[in-house]
Structure formats: structure tokens, C-alpha cells
Design an enzyme around this catalytic site. Structure first.
Site, mmCIF file in Angstrom:
data_model
loop_
_atom_site.group_PDB
_atom_site.id
_atom_site.type_symbol
_atom_site.label_atom_id
_atom_site.label_comp_id
_atom_site.label_asym_id
_atom_site.label_seq_id
_atom_site.Cartn_x
_atom_site.Cartn_y
_atom_site.Cartn_z
ATOM 1 N N ARG A 175 0.833 -1.199 0.000
ATOM 2 C CA ARG A 175 0.000 0.000 0.000
ATOM 3 C C ARG A 175 0.873 1.257 0.000
ATOM 4 N NH1 ARG A 175 -3.573 1.132 4.129
ATOM 5 N NH2 ARG A 175 -2.214 0.090 5.588
ATOM 6 N N ARG A 179 0.260 9.545 3.520
ATOM 7 C CA ARG A 179 -1.083 10.121 3.703
ATOM 8 C C ARG A 179 -1.064 11.562 3.222
ATOM 9 N NH1 ARG A 179 -2.134 7.949 9.796
ATOM 10 N NH2 ARG A 179 -1.947 5.750 9.255
ATOM 11 N N ARG A 251 14.398 -12.676 13.594
ATOM 12 C CA ARG A 251 15.120 -11.499 14.059
ATOM 13 C C ARG A 251 14.900 -11.404 15.558
ATOM 14 N NH1 ARG A 251 18.900 -9.477 11.173
ATOM 15 N NH2 ARG A 251 18.548 -7.295 11.781
ATOM 16 N N ARG A 281 15.041 2.462 17.045
ATOM 17 C CA ARG A 281 14.155 3.429 17.693
ATOM 18 C C ARG A 281 14.462 3.540 19.178
ATOM 19 N NH1 ARG A 281 8.282 0.196 17.634
ATOM 20 N NH2 ARG A 281 9.067 -1.768 18.439
ATOM 21 N N GLU A 302 16.512 0.382 20.913
ATOM 22 C CA GLU A 302 16.181 -0.939 20.360
ATOM 23 C C GLU A 302 17.085 -1.276 19.177
ATOM 24 O OE1 GLU A 302 11.930 -1.513 20.022
ATOM 25 O OE2 GLU A 302 12.199 -2.756 18.236
ATOM 26 N N TYR A 350 4.019 -13.205 11.949
ATOM 27 C CA TYR A 350 3.878 -12.032 12.793
ATOM 28 C C TYR A 350 2.387 -11.814 13.024
ATOM 29 C CZ TYR A 350 3.570 -7.546 14.846
ATOM 30 O OH TYR A 350 3.254 -6.556 15.732
ATOM 31 N N ASP A 352 -0.430 -9.380 15.168
ATOM 32 C CA ASP A 352 -0.756 -8.334 16.133
ATOM 33 C C ASP A 352 -1.614 -8.951 17.233
ATOM 34 O OD1 ASP A 352 0.531 -5.968 15.467
ATOM 35 O OD2 ASP A 352 -0.895 -5.503 13.869
HETATM 36 C C1 LIG Z 1 8.741 -5.859 19.500
HETATM 37 C C2 LIG Z 1 7.303 -6.215 19.285
HETATM 38 C C3 LIG Z 1 6.344 -5.238 19.354
HETATM 39 C C4 LIG Z 1 5.003 -5.559 19.182
HETATM 40 N N1 LIG Z 1 4.104 -4.541 19.216
HETATM 41 C C5 LIG Z 1 2.802 -4.820 19.025
HETATM 42 C C6 LIG Z 1 1.840 -3.756 19.034
HETATM 43 O O1 LIG Z 1 2.178 -2.585 19.214
HETATM 44 N N2 LIG Z 1 0.545 -4.087 18.836
HETATM 45 C C7 LIG Z 1 0.140 -5.380 18.619
HETATM 46 O O2 LIG Z 1 -1.058 -5.609 18.446
HETATM 47 N N3 LIG Z 1 1.030 -6.394 18.620
HETATM 48 C C8 LIG Z 1 2.336 -6.148 18.814
HETATM 49 N N4 LIG Z 1 3.249 -7.175 18.815
HETATM 50 C C9 LIG Z 1 2.774 -8.573 18.662
HETATM 51 C C10 LIG Z 1 2.468 -9.268 20.016
HETATM 52 O O3 LIG Z 1 3.661 -9.352 20.777
HETATM 53 C C11 LIG Z 1 1.885 -10.663 19.742
HETATM 54 O O4 LIG Z 1 0.630 -10.498 19.099
HETATM 55 C C12 LIG Z 1 1.666 -11.527 20.977
HETATM 56 O O5 LIG Z 1 2.765 -11.541 21.838
HETATM 57 C C13 LIG Z 1 1.379 -12.954 20.550
HETATM 58 O O6 LIG Z 1 1.095 -13.738 21.690
HETATM 59 P P1 LIG Z 1 1.450 -15.288 21.711
HETATM 60 O O7 LIG Z 1 0.833 -15.816 22.953
HETATM 61 O O8 LIG Z 1 1.079 -15.934 20.434
HETATM 62 O O9 LIG Z 1 3.046 -15.346 21.776
HETATM 63 P P2 LIG Z 1 4.071 -15.008 22.943
HETATM 64 O O10 LIG Z 1 3.711 -13.730 23.589
HETATM 65 O O11 LIG Z 1 5.423 -15.120 22.357
HETATM 66 O O12 LIG Z 1 3.873 -16.174 24.007
HETATM 67 C C14 LIG Z 1 4.422 -17.473 23.829
HETATM 68 C C15 LIG Z 1 4.834 -17.996 25.181
HETATM 69 O O13 LIG Z 1 5.196 -19.376 25.061
HETATM 70 C C16 LIG Z 1 6.268 -19.632 25.959
HETATM 71 N N5 LIG Z 1 6.940 -20.861 25.510
HETATM 72 C C17 LIG Z 1 7.591 -21.053 24.347
HETATM 73 N N6 LIG Z 1 8.058 -22.323 24.270
HETATM 74 C C18 LIG Z 1 7.689 -22.948 25.418
HETATM 75 C C19 LIG Z 1 7.865 -24.284 25.945
HETATM 76 N N7 LIG Z 1 8.491 -25.249 25.250
HETATM 77 N N8 LIG Z 1 7.366 -24.573 27.161
HETATM 78 C C20 LIG Z 1 6.711 -23.622 27.891
HETATM 79 N N9 LIG Z 1 6.506 -22.337 27.432
HETATM 80 C C21 LIG Z 1 6.988 -22.020 26.212
HETATM 81 C C22 LIG Z 1 7.115 -18.378 25.864
HETATM 82 O O14 LIG Z 1 7.916 -18.242 27.021
HETATM 83 C C23 LIG Z 1 6.049 -17.286 25.747
HETATM 84 O O15 LIG Z 1 5.743 -16.744 27.029
HETATM 85 C C24 LIG Z 1 4.602 -6.891 18.932
HETATM 86 C C25 LIG Z 1 5.575 -7.887 18.851
HETATM 87 C C26 LIG Z 1 6.909 -7.555 18.999
HETATM 88 C C27 LIG Z 1 7.934 -8.637 18.859
#
Ligand SMILES: Cc1cc2nc3c(=O)[nH]c(=O)nc-3n(C[C@H](O)[C@H](O)[C@H](O)COP(=O)(O)OP(=O)(O)OC[C@H]3O[C@@H](n4cnc5c(N)ncnc54)[C@H](O)[C@@H]3O)c2cc1C
Length: 385
Positions: A175, A179, A251, A281, A302, A350, A352
Site C-alpha cells: 500500500r 497520507r 530477528r 528506535r 532498540e 507475525y 498483532d
Molecule cells: C517488538 C514487538 C512489538 C510488538 N508490538 C505490538 C503492538 O504494538 N501491537 C500489537 O497488536 N502487537 C504487537 N506485537 C505482537 C504481540 O507481541 C503478539 O501479538 C503476541 O505476543 C502474541 O502472543 P502469543 O501468545 O502468540 O506469543 P508469545 O507472547 O510469544 O507467548 C508465547 C509464550 O510461550 C512460551 N513458551 C515457548 N516455548 C515454550 C515451551 N516449550 N514450554 C513452555 N513455554 C513455552 C514463551 O515463554 C512465551 O511466554 C509486537 C511484537 C513484537 C515482537
């Protein structure tokens, strides 16, 4: 000990918490495991003891969505206060507003263009010699021209992904990243906000159910799933199979934490577009909670780099050459009979937070309906490829 009447959930992040809660509310017993000593996964927030600032420990998280059900869901567990993400960027020694908008254009080119004039001006800047852009750089040049590309997109992208933008797919920038008005709200979504007491408090409330048992500091290995009726796995897909086909590329991020007395930068997120500045940032966490007052400040510089075996996997690096390896893991996962791979790590995408909640709700509902129909649960509701 056999727990064949119990569901295992691996990961106490947003995916695991929402799935666990939905199953618990349906009357199932749920055991949730996380290898970390805290809940909330990468959304984890905690207050800095000295300043009282709520710190987004694994990087800044802003909740934004158009999904009304998801918005209502998170608001059940936490009051969300209004927050609009207004990002700034420093490039060539000047500060500009992001995403590139009419203010950015007028500042950068020292003009006073109105929307239609700016549209025509940018169309003139665009590189029309590239008929079909085949990578990120060509796509950017076609859309905004060389000057804006080099100032606002090139250096940041190179630092974020660790490669030349010409090596990245054009699809990242489909996109028009511009803006032609003065709207500097980073997100378009209807509902945006911040949880009043942080994400960890919110996820703690989601997990607070009599049918949920939480095990922190416990690494779950694939074979542990044999003891449970079903496993929902939100850890890394390749780790589940002990990396038998090598490591999927990620990454990772390094955060250089520093404190400051007062207001360090006047905004929550300041990007750095110049490639000579090694970080992407600086985040100043207190600005994510504008309803709070703190004299002191906590900031993160970061840095992005290729993830190694001991690093936290942050962003999947979806390069074309790695898709075969991913396909092998997906084929392997599809042979699992009682594990469903979920979340950002389990499906190597990835996601959100709003998409994470949506997918977790859909996954739990699918499981409950299949269970009552005695039908098998698929390994993926949302396939990585
Ligand atoms: C830098 C960054 C900025 C972000 N900013 C935004 C934002 O502004 N807005 C937004 O909407 N989203 C954002 N996100 C995305 C957001 O972080 C994710 O949507 C969210 O964390 C996904 O949740 P999850 O439970 O799938 O994964 P995770 O939060 O990664 O949770 C997975 C969990 O599994 C655990 N785990 C892994 N393997 C094992 C194992 N073998 N045994 C036991 N536990 C285990 C880990 O320790 C972890 O706690 C961002 C992501 C990043 C990286």
C-alpha cells in the site's frame, strides 16, 4: 501421572491465556505451562520500582483493532484508556512525523502543499522507469521516489531486517505508505487503547479461573503432550520438533535500557532512519500511559539483529529460501494427532495482538465443537503457509 481428562496449553502469552480461559469456561480442566517466570509472553509489562513507570518489557505494545468482539473481550478483563500512537522519526538531523503525511512532506521538501498538490508532487517524484517492482526497494521507489525512500524507509528497513531492502519482497510495501492529510495516527483501526494496569494484569485476569492451573518456569517438551487429552502449543514450531530440520530464522531485539530524570524525548516512540545510527528506535515508556505522572523516565534503545539459538525469537524472517524448511516442519506438524499449533511462534507468523485474540477465540471454539462432535482437531487452524 496421567492427566488424560485435562488439556495442556503451552505458553501463558495472549494465545495460551485466551484459549485456556475459553476451555476453562466450557468446563474443561486446563494446565498452562510457560518456561518464563512470568505470564503474558512478549506482551509482559511491569512497573519500574524506582520511577513507577509501566515498562513494556519486550518492546512497545499498542492495542488496536476493528474487531468489535475482540475489543469487547479484552475490555472484559481490563479498562482500556484512550491512546493514539503518534510516532516521530529522526533522519538527517531533523525530526519528522510518521507515517509519512502531508506535514512530513511539507517539512521535508520545505513546501506548503495542499493535499491535491502533494499527491501530484509525489506522483512526479515516483520512479516510473520500473514497470513491475520486484522487491521492497523498487516498490518504494515506484511509490514515493528516491528522496523519501532514502530518508524514511531505506535505513530503518535495513536495520530492522539486517539486509538491503532490495533483498526483501515487494509485498511488504504494497500500500502507498503516504497520507495526503495531517493524520499522524499510526494505526487506522477504530478501537485503540492501552490497558490501564498493563498487559500482564489483563492476562492475569484472563488466567484467573478455577479450572486453570498455571506452571511457570516449566519448559514443555513435545512428548509431555502424551499425558493430556489435547495440547495447544504456542511455543516455536521448530523447537517442538527439537530443531530436527534446523532452526527457522528469526530477528531478535536487544534493548539497551536507560533512565532519565524528566522527559527524555517528549514522545513514546522515536524512530531513527539513518543507517549510521545503530538502533532502530528509542521508546520512552511513560508516554504509553499519558494518564499517569512520573518524574523519572525509563527508555529503551532498540537494536535488531539475527536471532541465535539462545535469543528470544521476535520476528519470523520469511525469506523465500527458507520456505522449504518451513514446509517440512508444517508437514511434520500435520502428522501430530493431538497437538494444535497456535500463536505467533507456533504458526511462524507475525501476529498483532488483536489477531492473536481472534485466532485464539476461534481455535477454542473449533475445539469445543469438534470435541462434542467427536471429530479430530486439526494441527493448524491457521497454517503458516
Ligand atoms: C517488538 C514487538 C512489538 C510488538 N508490538 C505490538 C503492538 O504494538 N501491537 C500489537 O497488536 N502487537 C504487537 N506485537 C505482537 C504481540 O507481541 C503478539 O501479538 C503476541 O505476543 C502474541 O502472543 P502469543 O501468545 O502468540 O506469543 P508469545 O507472547 O510469544 O507467548 C508465547 C509464550 O510461550 C512460551 N513458551 C515457548 N516455548 C515454550 C515451551 N516449550 N514450554 C513452555 N513455554 C513455552 C514463551 O515463554 C512465551 O511466554 C509486537 C511484537 C513484537 C515482537
Amino acid at each position: 501421572m496421567s492427566r488424560t481428562d485435562t488439556i495442556a496449553v503451552v505458553g501463558a502469552g495472549l494465545s495460551g491465556a485466551v484459549i485456556g480461559r475459553e476451555l476453562a469456561e466450557a468446563g474443561l480442566r486446563v494446565e498452562i505451562f510457560d518456561l518464563r517466570g512470568h505470564i503474558a509472553g512478549n506482551c509482559h509489562t511491569e512497573r519500574d520500582e524506582q520511577s513507577g513507570v509501566m515498562v513494556h518489557v519486550y518492546g512497545p505494545h499498542i492495542f488496536h483493532t476493528d474487531d468489535r468482539e475482540v475489543w469487547d473481550y479484552v475490555n472484559r478483563f481490563q479498562t482500556f484508556l484512550p491512546y493514539k500512537n503518534r510516532v516521530k522519526t529522526t533522519t538527517g538531523g531533523q525530526v519528522y512525523s510518521l507515517p509519512i503525511n502531508l506535514h512530513t512532506i511539507n517539512q521535508f521538501f520545505r513546501t506548503a502543499l495542499r493535499p491535491d498538490e502533494a499527491r501530484a508532487f509525489i506522483a512526479h517524484q515516483a520512479d516510473r522507469s520500473i514497470p513491475t517492482p520486484s522487491n521492497f526497494e523498487e516498490q518504494a521507489l515506484c511509490l514515493v521516489g528516491r528522496d523519501l525512500y532514502e530518508a524514511f524507509l531505506k535505513g530503518y528497513t535495513q536495520k530492522q531486517w539486517g539486509c538491503a531492502p532490495a533483498e526483501l519482497p515487494a509485498s511488504i510495501l504494497q500500500r502507498l505508505p503516504v497520507r495526503f492529510n495531517y493524520d499522524d495516527n499510526y494505526f487506522f483501526h477504530q478501537y485503540q487503547g492501552m490497558p490501564e494496569n498493563g498487559y500482564t494484569d489483563m492476562i492475569g485476569r484472563i488466567l484467573d479461573h478455577a479450572n486453570i492451573t498455571l506452571h511457570l518456569g516449566v519448559r514443555f517438551v513435545g512428548a509431555s503432550g502424551d499425558h493430556f487429552a489435547h495440547t495447544f502449543y504456542s511455543g516455536p514450531l521448530d523447537a517442538y520438533f527439537e530443531y530436527e530440520h534446523g532452526r527457522l530464522a528469526y530477528r531478535t531485539l536487544d534493548f539497551e535500557r536507560f533512565t532519565y530524570e524528566g522527559d527524555y524525548q517528549g514522545c513514546a516512540v522515536m524512530n531513527y532512519g539513518d543507517v549510521e545510527v545503530p538502533y532502530t528506535r528509542v521508546t520512552e515508556h511513560k508516554h504509553f500511559a499519558p494518564w499517569e505522572e512520573h518524574a523519572g523516565s525509563v527508555c529503551y534503545r532498540e537494536f535488531s539483529r539475527a536471532g541465535g539459538p539462545d535469543d528470544i525469537p521476535y520476528y519470523p524472517l520469511r525469506r523465500a529460501e527458507a520456505e522449504t524448511q518451513l514446509s517440512t516442519y508444517v508437514a511434520r506438524a500435520l502428522r501430530e494427532r493431538s497437538t494444535t499449533f497456535v500463536g505467533r511462534l507456533g504458526t511462524y507468523r507475525y501476529l498483532d495482538m488483536d489477531v492473536t485474540v481472534r485466532e485464539a477465540l476461534d481455535t477454542a471454539r473449533c475445539f469445543l465443537s469438534r470435541r462434542s462432535a467427536r471429530a479430530p482437531m486439526p494441527a493448524f487452524l491457521h497454517r503458516p503457509i
